[in-house]
Motif scaffolding. Sequence first.
Motif, PDB file in Angstrom:
ATOM      1  N   LEU A  15     125.167   9.178 -39.296  1.00 16.64           N
ATOM      2  CA  LEU A  15     125.682   9.064 -37.922  1.00 16.64           C
ATOM      3  C   LEU A  15     124.873   9.908 -36.938  1.00 16.64           C
ATOM      4  O   LEU A  15     124.546   9.453 -35.840  1.00 16.64           O
ATOM      5  N   ALA A  16     124.561  11.139 -37.327  1.00 15.51           N
ATOM      6  CA  ALA A  16     123.785  12.014 -36.442  1.00 15.51           C
ATOM      7  C   ALA A  16     122.390  11.447 -36.206  1.00 15.51           C
ATOM      8  O   ALA A  16     121.892  11.450 -35.073  1.00 15.51           O
ATOM      9  N   GLY A  17     121.772  10.948 -37.263  1.00 15.82           N
ATOM     10  CA  GLY A  17     120.434  10.365 -37.118  1.00 15.82           C
ATOM     11  C   GLY A  17     120.437   9.156 -36.203  1.00 15.82           C
ATOM     12  O   GLY A  17     119.592   9.027 -35.317  1.00 15.82           O
ATOM     13  N   LEU A  18     121.406   8.263 -36.410  1.00 11.28           N
ATOM     14  CA  LEU A  18     121.493   7.075 -35.556  1.00 11.28           C
ATOM     15  C   LEU A  18     121.802   7.442 -34.107  1.00 11.28           C
ATOM     16  O   LEU A  18     121.274   6.823 -33.179  1.00 11.28           O
ATOM     17  N   ALA A  19     122.648   8.453 -33.908  1.00 17.53           N
ATOM     18  CA  ALA A  19     122.980   8.885 -32.546  1.00 17.53           C
ATOM     19  C   ALA A  19     121.747   9.446 -31.831  1.00 17.53           C
ATOM     20  O   ALA A  19     121.502   9.134 -30.661  1.00 17.53           O
ATOM     21  N   LEU A  20     120.964  10.260 -32.521  1.00 14.34           N
ATOM     22  CA  LEU A  20     119.756  10.817 -31.905  1.00 14.34           C
ATOM     23  C   LEU A  20     118.731   9.727 -31.584  1.00 14.34           C
ATOM     24  O   LEU A  20     118.131   9.724 -30.506  1.00 14.34           O
ATOM     25  N   ILE A  21     118.540   8.807 -32.512  1.00 10.59           N
ATOM     26  CA  ILE A  21     117.588   7.717 -32.277  1.00 10.59           C
ATOM     27  C   ILE A  21     118.082   6.824 -31.144  1.00 10.59           C
ATOM     28  O   ILE A  21     117.303   6.415 -30.276  1.00 10.59           O
ATOM     29  N   GLY A  22     119.382   6.540 -31.127  1.00  8.09           N
ATOM     30  CA  GLY A  22     119.952   5.723 -30.053  1.00  8.09           C
ATOM     31  C   GLY A  22     119.814   6.395 -28.696  1.00  8.09           C
ATOM     32  O   GLY A  22     119.511   5.737 -27.697  1.00  8.09           O
ATOM     33  N   ALA A  23     120.015   7.707 -28.650  1.00  8.27           N
ATOM     34  CA  ALA A  23     119.868   8.431 -27.389  1.00  8.27           C
ATOM     35  C   ALA A  23     118.416   8.410 -26.917  1.00  8.27           C
ATOM     36  O   ALA A  23     118.144   8.334 -25.715  1.00  8.27           O
ATOM     37  N   THR A  24     117.491   8.454 -27.841  1.00  5.87           N
ATOM     38  CA  THR A  24     116.077   8.383 -27.477  1.00  5.87           C
ATOM     39  C   THR A  24     115.733   7.012 -26.923  1.00  5.87           C
ATOM     40  O   THR A  24     115.055   6.892 -25.903  1.00  5.87           O
ATOM     41  N   ALA A  28     117.978   8.991 -22.920  1.00  2.93           N
ATOM     42  CA  ALA A  28     118.809  10.143 -22.582  1.00  2.93           C
ATOM     43  C   ALA A  28     118.172  11.486 -22.956  1.00  2.93           C
ATOM     44  O   ALA A  28     118.338  12.460 -22.234  1.00  2.93           O
ATOM     45  N   ILE A  29     117.468  11.560 -24.071  1.00  5.21           N
ATOM     46  CA  ILE A  29     116.971  12.868 -24.500  1.00  5.21           C
ATOM     47  C   ILE A  29     115.466  12.921 -24.727  1.00  5.21           C
ATOM     48  O   ILE A  29     114.952  13.930 -25.173  1.00  5.21           O
ATOM     49  N   GLY A  30     114.760  11.896 -24.448  1.00  2.00           N
ATOM     50  CA  GLY A  30     113.305  11.934 -24.593  1.00  2.00           C
ATOM     51  C   GLY A  30     112.852  11.785 -26.035  1.00  2.00           C
ATOM     52  O   GLY A  30     113.624  11.420 -26.917  1.00  2.00           O
ATOM     53  N   PRO A  31     111.605  12.117 -26.304  1.00  2.00           N
ATOM     54  CA  PRO A  31     111.038  11.878 -27.633  1.00  2.00           C
ATOM     55  C   PRO A  31     111.579  12.783 -28.743  1.00  2.00           C
ATOM     56  O   PRO A  31     111.381  12.501 -29.918  1.00  2.00           O
ATOM     57  N   TRP A  32     112.268  13.865 -28.398  1.00  4.03           N
ATOM     58  CA  TRP A  32     112.801  14.758 -29.421  1.00  4.03           C
ATOM     59  C   TRP A  32     113.844  14.074 -30.291  1.00  4.03           C
ATOM     60  O   TRP A  32     114.106  14.494 -31.416  1.00  4.03           O
ATOM     61  N   GLY A  33     114.437  13.024 -29.808  1.00  2.59           N
ATOM     62  CA  GLY A  33     115.454  12.309 -30.572  1.00  2.59           C
ATOM     63  C   GLY A  33     114.911  11.625 -31.804  1.00  2.59           C
ATOM     64  O   GLY A  33     115.661  11.281 -32.714  1.00  2.59           O
ATOM     65  N   TRP A  34     113.587  11.433 -31.859  1.00  8.02           N
ATOM     66  CA  TRP A  34     112.995  10.819 -33.044  1.00  8.02           C
ATOM     67  C   TRP A  34     113.132  11.728 -34.262  1.00  8.02           C
ATOM     68  O   TRP A  34     112.946  11.283 -35.394  1.00  8.02           O
ATOM     69  N   LEU A  35     113.483  12.988 -34.034  1.00  6.57           N
ATOM     70  CA  LEU A  35     113.784  13.873 -35.164  1.00  6.57           C
ATOM     71  C   LEU A  35     115.034  13.393 -35.911  1.00  6.57           C
ATOM     72  O   LEU A  35     115.296  13.832 -37.021  1.00  6.57           O
ATOM     73  N   GLY A  36     115.760  12.482 -35.322  1.00  4.98           N
ATOM     74  CA  GLY A  36     116.912  11.873 -35.981  1.00  4.98           C
ATOM     75  C   GLY A  36     116.521  11.079 -37.211  1.00  4.98           C
ATOM     76  O   GLY A  36     117.376  10.753 -38.046  1.00  4.98           O
ATOM     77  N   LEU A  37     115.242  10.784 -37.348  1.00  7.35           N
ATOM     78  CA  LEU A  37     114.781  10.096 -38.556  1.00  7.35           C
ATOM     79  C   LEU A  37     114.959  10.969 -39.797  1.00  7.35           C
ATOM     80  O   LEU A  37     115.155  10.455 -40.898  1.00  7.35           O
ATOM     81  N   VAL A  38     114.895  12.277 -39.631  1.00  6.67           N
ATOM     82  CA  VAL A  38     115.032  13.191 -40.776  1.00  6.67           C
ATOM     83  C   VAL A  38     116.440  13.125 -41.367  1.00  6.67           C
ATOM     84  O   VAL A  38     116.584  12.842 -42.571  1.00  6.67           O
ATOM     85  N   PRO A  39     117.509  13.357 -40.591  1.00  6.88           N
ATOM     86  CA  PRO A  39     118.836  13.242 -41.203  1.00  6.88           C
ATOM     87  C   PRO A  39     119.156  11.815 -41.650  1.00  6.88           C
ATOM     88  O   PRO A  39     119.852  11.614 -42.642  1.00  6.88           O
TER      89      PRO A  39
END
Length: 67
Positions: A15-24, A28-39
């Motif tokens: 869920l956290a990974g998908l939320a970060l990727i979705g926000a990117t 909403a949060i820029g390229p840092w959300g691609w770190l959601g690929l890790v979780p």
Amino acid sequence: MKQNIGNIDRGLRILAGLALIGATLGGAIGPWGWLGLVPLATGIFRFCPAYLPLGLSTCRLSNKRRQ
């Protein structure tokens, strides 16, 4: 690769990974959300390399085997 991530941990990671990727993707949060690929990846494969040196496991199966 031994599984060391349990069901609740796995669900939260995915869920956290998908939320970060979705926000990117939503801008909403820029390229840092691609770190959601890790979780997301650790949740899918049920293995977290950071747990190894700490000797952690949230997986019930491996906890029963250790006792």
